[in-house]
Design an enzyme around this catalytic site. Structure first.
Site, PDB file in Angstrom:
ATOM      1  N   HIS A 249      43.173  40.480  48.018  1.00 34.48           N
ATOM      2  CA  HIS A 249      41.897  41.019  47.526  1.00 34.48           C
ATOM      3  C   HIS A 249      41.443  42.091  48.522  1.00 34.48           C
ATOM      4  CE1 HIS A 249      37.504  40.925  46.787  1.00 34.48           C
ATOM      5  NE2 HIS A 249      37.785  40.400  45.609  1.00 34.48           N
TER       6      HIS A 249
ATOM      7  N   CYS B 108      39.225  43.931  42.202  1.00 38.21           N
ATOM      8  CA  CYS B 108      39.309  44.182  43.655  1.00 38.21           C
ATOM      9  C   CYS B 108      40.731  43.990  44.189  1.00 38.21           C
ATOM     10  CB  CYS B 108      38.330  43.308  44.443  1.00 38.21           C
ATOM     11  SG  CYS B 108      36.615  43.653  44.079  1.00 38.21           S
TER      12      CYS B 108
ATOM     13  N   ASP C 186      42.801  33.299  52.938  1.00 35.12           N
ATOM     14  CA  ASP C 186      41.701  33.635  52.031  1.00 35.12           C
ATOM     15  C   ASP C 186      41.709  32.593  50.920  1.00 35.12           C
ATOM     16  OD1 ASP C 186      40.121  34.511  49.977  1.00 35.12           O
ATOM     17  OD2 ASP C 186      40.879  36.564  49.955  1.00 35.12           O
TER      18      ASP C 186
ATOM     19  N   LYS D 255      31.509  30.643  44.237  1.00 36.08           N
ATOM     20  CA  LYS D 255      32.681  30.412  43.385  1.00 36.08           C
ATOM     21  C   LYS D 255      32.988  28.923  43.268  1.00 36.08           C
ATOM     22  CE  LYS D 255      34.933  34.744  44.805  1.00 36.08           C
ATOM     23  NZ  LYS D 255      34.718  35.646  43.679  1.00 36.08           N
TER      24      LYS D 255
ATOM     25  N   GLN E  52      39.728  31.483  46.128  1.00 34.13           N
ATOM     26  CA  GLN E  52      40.094  30.984  44.792  1.00 34.13           C
ATOM     27  C   GLN E  52      40.805  29.636  44.855  1.00 34.13           C
ATOM     28  OE1 GLN E  52      38.889  32.311  42.192  1.00 34.13           O
ATOM     29  NE2 GLN E  52      38.464  34.441  42.727  1.00 34.13           N
TER      30      GLN E  52
HETATM   31  N1  7TS Z   1      39.123  36.842  48.114  1.00 34.73           N
HETATM   32  C1  7TS Z   1      39.446  36.510  46.855  1.00 34.73           C
HETATM   33  C2  7TS Z   1      40.806  35.944  46.566  1.00 34.73           C
HETATM   34  C3  7TS Z   1      38.513  36.699  45.838  1.00 34.73           C
HETATM   35  O1  7TS Z   1      38.845  36.382  44.585  1.00 34.73           O
HETATM   36  C4  7TS Z   1      37.247  37.231  46.153  1.00 34.73           C
HETATM   37  C5  7TS Z   1      36.233  37.533  45.093  1.00 34.73           C
HETATM   38  C6  7TS Z   1      36.958  37.529  47.482  1.00 34.73           C
HETATM   39  C7  7TS Z   1      37.930  37.342  48.441  1.00 34.73           C
HETATM   40  C8  7TS Z   1      35.636  38.066  47.908  1.00 34.73           C
HETATM   41  O2  7TS Z   1      34.642  37.106  47.728  1.00 34.73           O
HETATM   42  P1  7TS Z   1      33.130  37.500  47.994  1.00 34.73           P
HETATM   43  O3  7TS Z   1      32.369  36.245  47.705  1.00 34.73           O
HETATM   44  O4  7TS Z   1      33.046  37.922  49.405  1.00 34.73           O
HETATM   45  O5  7TS Z   1      32.812  38.598  47.043  1.00 34.73           O
HETATM   46  N2  7TS Z   1      36.782  37.820  43.861  1.00 34.73           N
HETATM   47  C9  7TS Z   1      36.148  38.287  42.782  1.00 34.73           C
HETATM   48  C10 7TS Z   1      36.796  38.457  41.569  1.00 34.73           C
HETATM   49  O6  7TS Z   1      37.952  38.174  41.363  1.00 34.73           O
HETATM   50  N3  7TS Z   1      35.919  38.940  40.692  1.00 34.73           N
HETATM   51  O7  7TS Z   1      34.740  39.122  41.297  1.00 34.73           O
HETATM   52  C11 7TS Z   1      34.872  38.715  42.599  1.00 34.73           C
END
Ligand code: 7TS
Length: 412
Positions: free
Chosen positions: A128, A370, A205, A231, A208
């Protein structure tokens, strides 16, 4: 068409999420954008309300009763999150704003100081932007180099290439646990072992994975691991950075200011103990307490059950989407993936598809999720993505399929 997924008591779970009852022009919402943000159950909403109604106060600063209550709840929230992911204790749990900030914390606090010319950061093609852009830019500032483990045609990591790319020059291996685009579940323990053989750290990371399967930092032997509250049935505005205590102890702080210090003079400052050393300023008090409640909520359902449920939904969606032969689903086969499917319907742009689905109150995401470099590898600028959580059903996937049929006919 569908049989109800049986692993979870979906009706009981759905009753905790009144937002799922929303209707648009008389059609009930089908929320399939959970990889972006999950919905928030009543017990978590109640925890937030109770905090503001009963004991809202700044932490660690006051000796009045409210502040003491807030401080205890906030500190214990770290213990609860530590327990949820198998960390040794609150010393290893830093509350941040989100996964992105957790990566940046390590990149700035460790990377800027430790990386230099000749050093390598090994990432994967499926990272990501949160980690890809962060390590790429820190590498630029320090003269280090980023290398990317390629993916196979099936969308898995090429582990032979990984063995070759991770060398004694590697200082950090940063890998996504479950890909938010491919749904691939990566062998993070194996990668950690390879990294450690070369005296490199590994950053997982887990944005997910922590929400939908048992994740144990000790079992993985992760040096760092990050995820986001929003999430996993928790609120927005809170993320977690797990770090091994001795590593966090040895790093410099990322943000300076109040709360993170023990003693300050005009000449110098001494840092507070872990984890507060990394939580400068008024922290995410309510969000932290609510995240701990989300951990309780998920544990009550059972992380293994959640994993099983998502896996069933992913396989069902994969099979139904690919049945007509004009849909490309990215990533590994249906029976071996996390709870999401990113896909393209021949001759319909993902954004058009998403818009048609929205007309049927089906909420999915369209775009690059992303992961722009990964989409370059896949040979497409964008994809549509349906992603599932504890309250989704096969009947909802049937509605997704019906809406995809509508799009198919419209563009035929
Ligand atoms: N890493 C992964 C694998 C993600 O899916 C996301 C967010 C992040 C990092 C970043 O998370 P944040 O809470 O810092 O934004 N992914 C997504 C997505 O797939 N659609 O919207 C956000």
């Amino acid at each position: 068409m569908s049989q109800q997924a049986e692993t979870l008591d979906i009706e009981r779970i759905r009753a905790d999420f009144p937002i799922l009852e929303r209707e648009f022009d008389g059609t009930q919402l089908v929320y399939l954008d959970n990889a972006a943000t999950t919905q928030t159950p009543e017990p978590v909403v109640e925890t937030i309300t109770e905090y503001y109604r009963k004991y809202n106060a700044n932490v660690h600063r006051g000796i009045h009763q409210l502040s003491q209550e807030a401080s205890i709840a906030y500190e214990e929230a770290h213990d609860r999150v530590a327990e949820f992911i198998g960390a040794a204790g609150r010393e290893e749990i830093v509350f941040t704003k989100n996964t992105t900030e957790s990566v940046n914390l390590v990149a700035y606090a460790w990377g800027l100081n430790e990386l230099g010319p000749g050093d390598e950061v090994v990432l994967t093609e499926m990272e990501h932007h949160a980690s890809l852009v962060t390590w790429q830019q820190i590498a630029k500032r320090t003269g280090a180099t980023c290398k990317y483990i390629p993916i196979t045609d099936e969308g898995r990591l090429d582990m032979e290439a990984a063995e070759e790319l991770i060398t004694d020059d590697t200082e950090m291996v940063s890998v996504v646990h479950v890909s938010n685009t491919l749904g691939t579940i990566n062998p993070v323990s194996e990668l950690a072992a390879i990294a450690h053989d070369h005296d490199s750290y590994v950053f997982v990371d887990a944005a997910q994975s922590v929400p939908n399967r048992p994740v144990d930092v000790a079992e993985i032997d992760a040096d760092f691991l990050a995820f986001s509250g929003h999430k996993m049935a928790g609120p927005t505005g809170i993320g977690v950075l797990y770090g091994k205590e001795h590593i966090l102890e040895g790093m410099e702080p990322y943000l300076y200011g109040g709360e993170m210090i023990l003693k300050v003079t005009f000449e110098d400052s001494k840092w507070n103990e872990l984890p507060w050393k990394y939580e400068a300023g008024t922290p995410v008090i309510c969000q932290g307490i609510a995240l701990a409640k989300a951990c309780d909520y998920l544990d009550e359902i059972g992380m293994e059950n959640i994993e099983q449920h998502e896996s069933e939904l992913a396989e069902y969606a994969y099979d139904r989407l690919t049945a007509e032969g004009d849909v490309e689903v990215y990533g590994p086969p249906g029976d071996d993936r996390g709870g999401l499917v990113a896909f393209n319907l021949e001759s319909v742009h993902a954004h058009d598809l998403s818009s048609i689905l929205n007309d049927s109150a089906v909420a999915i995401r369209a775009g690059d999720h992303c992961t722009q470099p990964l989409h370059d590898v896949l040979g497409t600028a964008a994809s549509a993505r349906a992603s599932f959580y504890i309250y989704n059903t096969k009947a909802e996937i049937d509605k997704l399929i019906e809406a995809v049929d509508d799009a198919r006919q419209l563009f035929a």
